[in-house]
Write a protein that holds these residues in place. Structure first.
Motif, PDB file in Angstrom:
ATOM      1  N   ILE A 254     110.745   8.468 -10.081  1.00 37.30           N
ATOM      2  CA  ILE A 254     110.152   7.353 -10.798  1.00 37.30           C
ATOM      3  C   ILE A 254     111.105   6.149 -10.824  1.00 37.30           C
ATOM      4  CG2 ILE A 254     110.973   8.010 -13.076  1.00 37.30           C
ATOM      5  CD1 ILE A 254     107.449   6.937 -12.633  1.00 37.30           C
TER       6      ILE A 254
ATOM      7  N   VAL B 138     117.488   7.726 -14.805  1.00 38.47           N
ATOM      8  CA  VAL B 138     116.233   8.096 -14.150  1.00 38.47           C
ATOM      9  C   VAL B 138     116.484   8.292 -12.657  1.00 38.47           C
ATOM     10  CG1 VAL B 138     113.878   7.326 -13.672  1.00 38.47           C
ATOM     11  CG2 VAL B 138     114.923   6.813 -15.863  1.00 38.47           C
TER      12      VAL B 138
ATOM     13  N   GLU C  88     109.235  14.956  -3.087  1.00 38.16           N
ATOM     14  CA  GLU C  88     109.031  14.103  -4.253  1.00 38.16           C
ATOM     15  C   GLU C  88     109.920  12.863  -4.197  1.00 38.16           C
ATOM     16  OE1 GLU C  88     109.298  16.038  -8.014  1.00 38.16           O
ATOM     17  OE2 GLU C  88     108.541  17.907  -7.206  1.00 38.16           O
TER      18      GLU C  88
ATOM     19  N   LEU D 293     110.476   2.664  -9.207  1.00 35.88           N
ATOM     20  CA  LEU D 293     109.649   1.635  -9.830  1.00 35.88           C
ATOM     21  C   LEU D 293     110.459   0.672 -10.694  1.00 35.88           C
ATOM     22  CD1 LEU D 293     106.583   3.782 -10.924  1.00 35.88           C
ATOM     23  CD2 LEU D 293     106.794   2.325  -8.928  1.00 35.88           C
TER      24      LEU D 293
ATOM     25  N   TYR E   2     115.872   8.311  -8.677  1.00 34.40           N
ATOM     26  CA  TYR E   2     115.030   7.565  -7.746  1.00 34.40           C
ATOM     27  C   TYR E   2     114.514   8.441  -6.621  1.00 34.40           C
ATOM     28  CZ  TYR E   2     119.224   7.164  -4.824  1.00 34.40           C
ATOM     29  OH  TYR E   2     120.328   7.428  -4.075  1.00 34.40           O
TER      30      TYR E   2
END
Length: 136
Positions: free
Chosen positions: A103, A24, A100, A106, A26
């Motif tokens: 995700i 994912v 941007e 998190l 960051y």
């Protein structure tokens, strides 16, 4: 007893810190390329440290005090990682270059929540063992 609920929470933390963090992003750079943890040595090291601490904590089920302390150290490590992410997101130069955030920022928050719940379960087990020892 590896089949305790805190072992599941710690296993989830280890999976998040080892597998999910490398998949994912960051964040995104100026060219809209994904910023992954495996590309940044600092972030990768902190996620790897968190995963190692979680796995070691799983197998320290006989020493609940040390397991609890390692959980707190892991929470502190995730707070530092979250601070690094917040620092990077606040020092990026506005919406003109980076529009941007990923995700993946998190993931330390999710890990912190799971570690707090695991530490509560460890503390509950420790209190249960102490109460049984008092009855003897």
């Amino acid at each position: 007893m590896i089949q305790r609920i805190q072992s599941i929470y710690l296993l989830l933390v280890a999976l998040i810190a080892s597998v999910v963090s490398t998949l994912v992003p960051y964040g995104f750079d100026q060219d809209k390329n994904q910023l992954l943890a495996k590309d940044n040595l600092l972030v990768l090291g902190m996620f790897a440290g968190s995963a190692v601490l979680a796995v070691v904590s799983i197998f320290l089920f006989k020493n609940r005090q040390l397991q609890f302390v390692l959980g707190r150290i892991n929470i502190l490590l995730n707070f530092i990682l979250l601070g690094v992410f917040v620092y990077w997101s606040l020092t990026l130069s506005g919406e003109t270059l980076v529009s941007e955030k990923g995700i993946g920022m998190l993931l330390p928050i999710i890990s912190i929540v799971l570690l707090v719940v695991a530490n509560k379960a460890i503390k509950k087990d420790e209190n249960l063992v102490k109460s049984v020892d008092r009855l003897r």
